[in-house]
Design a protein around this motif. Structure first.
Motif, PDB file in Angstrom:
ATOM      1  N   PRO A 210       0.828  -1.214   0.000  1.00 13.55           N
ATOM      2  CA  PRO A 210       0.000   0.000   0.000  1.00 13.55           C
ATOM      3  C   PRO A 210       0.854   1.252   0.000  1.00 13.55           C
ATOM      4  N   LEU A 211       0.293   2.361  -0.460  1.00 12.43           N
ATOM      5  CA  LEU A 211       1.009   3.625  -0.445  1.00 12.43           C
ATOM      6  C   LEU A 211       1.268   4.065   0.993  1.00 12.43           C
ATOM      7  N   GLY A 212       2.375   4.787   1.184  1.00 17.75           N
ATOM      8  CA  GLY A 212       2.685   5.282   2.514  1.00 17.75           C
ATOM      9  C   GLY A 212       3.704   4.406   3.225  1.00 17.75           C
ATOM     10  N   SER A 213       4.122   4.877   4.380  1.00 23.22           N
ATOM     11  CA  SER A 213       5.131   4.167   5.162  1.00 23.22           C
ATOM     12  C   SER A 213       4.523   2.985   5.902  1.00 23.22           C
ATOM     13  N   ARG A 214       5.384   2.160   6.466  1.00 22.53           N
ATOM     14  CA  ARG A 214       4.919   1.030   7.251  1.00 22.53           C
ATOM     15  C   ARG A 214       4.199   1.501   8.509  1.00 22.53           C
ATOM     16  N   SER A 215       4.653   2.619   9.066  1.00 22.54           N
ATOM     17  CA  SER A 215       3.989   3.153  10.258  1.00 22.54           C
ATOM     18  C   SER A 215       2.570   3.622   9.933  1.00 22.54           C
ATOM     19  N   PHE A 216       2.375   4.189   8.726  1.00 28.81           N
ATOM     20  CA  PHE A 216       1.036   4.610   8.322  1.00 28.81           C
ATOM     21  C   PHE A 216       0.141   3.393   8.119  1.00 28.81           C
ATOM     22  N   GLU A 217       0.694   2.345   7.533  1.00 35.59           N
ATOM     23  CA  GLU A 217      -0.077   1.116   7.359  1.00 35.59           C
ATOM     24  C   GLU A 217      -0.508   0.542   8.707  1.00 35.59           C
ATOM     25  N   GLU A 218       0.406   0.580   9.674  1.00 41.78           N
ATOM     26  CA  GLU A 218       0.060   0.096  11.009  1.00 41.78           C
ATOM     27  C   GLU A 218      -0.997   0.988  11.658  1.00 41.78           C
ATOM     28  N   ALA A 219      -0.896   2.297  11.403  1.00 42.74           N
ATOM     29  CA  ALA A 219      -1.899   3.228  11.930  1.00 42.74           C
ATOM     30  C   ALA A 219      -3.277   2.912  11.352  1.00 42.74           C
ATOM     31  N   MET A 220      -3.328   2.525  10.081  1.00 44.91           N
ATOM     32  CA  MET A 220      -4.592   2.159   9.465  1.00 44.91           C
ATOM     33  C   MET A 220      -5.189   0.912  10.117  1.00 44.91           C
ATOM     34  N   ARG A 221      -4.341   0.001  10.548  1.00 49.28           N
ATOM     35  CA  ARG A 221      -4.847  -1.174  11.274  1.00 49.28           C
ATOM     36  C   ARG A 221      -5.438  -0.751  12.615  1.00 49.28           C
TER      37      ARG A 221
ATOM     38  N   VAL B 230     -10.685   0.046   2.796  1.00 48.45           N
ATOM     39  CA  VAL B 230     -10.252   0.003   1.402  1.00 48.45           C
ATOM     40  C   VAL B 230      -8.726   0.016   1.330  1.00 48.45           C
ATOM     41  N   TYR B 231      -8.096   0.838   2.159  1.00 42.25           N
ATOM     42  CA  TYR B 231      -6.636   0.936   2.160  1.00 42.25           C
ATOM     43  C   TYR B 231      -5.997  -0.416   2.467  1.00 42.25           C
ATOM     44  N   LEU B 232      -6.599  -1.162   3.379  1.00 47.47           N
ATOM     45  CA  LEU B 232      -6.066  -2.473   3.743  1.00 47.47           C
ATOM     46  C   LEU B 232      -6.529  -3.571   2.786  1.00 47.47           C
ATOM     47  N   ALA B 233      -7.284  -3.185   1.764  1.00 49.64           N
ATOM     48  CA  ALA B 233      -7.738  -4.097   0.700  1.00 49.64           C
ATOM     49  C   ALA B 233      -8.616  -5.225   1.212  1.00 49.64           C
ATOM     50  N   VAL B 234      -9.347  -4.989   2.277  1.00 50.10           N
ATOM     51  CA  VAL B 234     -10.263  -6.009   2.789  1.00 50.10           C
ATOM     52  C   VAL B 234     -11.701  -5.752   2.337  1.00 50.10           C
TER      53      VAL B 234
END
Length: 232
Positions: free
Chosen positions: A58-69, A188-192
């Protein structure tokens, strides 16, 4: 008193129109989804949030991806149950039994309707890229979007109905809307979920929140939550 009754009737009419619009939006989306008309746009939006070089990322940093979770968890069943229980207990402790009942019933009915519609439509989850969060049910409508809209918007409405300060009312509604939008985006960002799943969930959850407001206006004693009419 007559002015107050007219205000209640006017609000009830607006709410009925709002509920009808939300349900129309949901079933229209369901029809389009069933015919496959939403798939192209769904794919485009979902892939737009992924790296062009590697759609699995996904676009963005790994920390942003974790924030989305973290954000997506705010719309999960566990958090929704906790929020509902705390809200119901808080209303009961302040002697607002009707508010507690409206909140509990709205969340329960929203969850039942969401799960039932998932079984009915049985839409598969996106398979374009790996899921960024664990999933175990069908895709349409988004349960996180439905529950978060129903819970947070209803809770905001109930709190605002007891709060005389307009700035506080606005802040409560704004916070609820930010939470609902952020949770939907995270799915949507996490593609679920497909974007149309989230939009349908917002329509369904919003309809339940509007129905809760309508009930609060109509049940005996519910008018006590309304602001006092201005003096002549």
């Amino acid at each position: 008193m007559l002015k107050l009754i007219r205000r209640i009737e006017s609000r009830a009419l607006i709410l009925v129109i709002g509920i009808s619009g939300a349900l129309w939006g949901f079933f229209n989306l369901a029809s389009e989804m069933g015919e496959g008309d939403t798939l192209a746009l769904d794919r485009h939006i979902l892939l737009a949030l992924r790296s062009p070089a590697n759609p699995a990322v996904p676009l963005g940093s790994r920390s942003f991806e974790e924030a989305m979770r973290d954000v997506t968890a705010l719309g999960g069943v566990t958090v929704m149950v906790l929020v509902t229980v705390v809200g119901v207990l808080a209303f009961l402790m302040h002697g607002r039994r009707r508010h507690a009942l409206v909140l509990a019933a709205t969340v329960l009915l929203a969850d039942i309707s969401s799960e039932g519609l998932k079984v009915f439509y049985h839409r598969p989850r996106p398979e374009l890229v790996p899921h960024g969060s664990y999933v175990y049910s069908a895709s349409f409508p988004s349960g996180h979007s439905t529950l978060s809209a129903a819970t947070y918007l209803t809770l905001a409405m109930l709190i605002a109905s007891l709060e005389p300060n307009r700035a506080t009312k606005a802040m409560v509604y704004l916070l609820a809307m930010v939470l609902v939008l952020a949770i939907g985006f995270s799915r949507v960002y996490l593609a679920v979920h497909w974007p149309s799943d989230v939009l349908a969930g917002w329509c369904l959850g919003g309809a339940w929140a509007l129905a809760a407001w309508s009930v609060l206006l109509r049940i005996p004693g519910g008018k006590q939550a309304l602001p006092s009419p201005p003096a002549d």
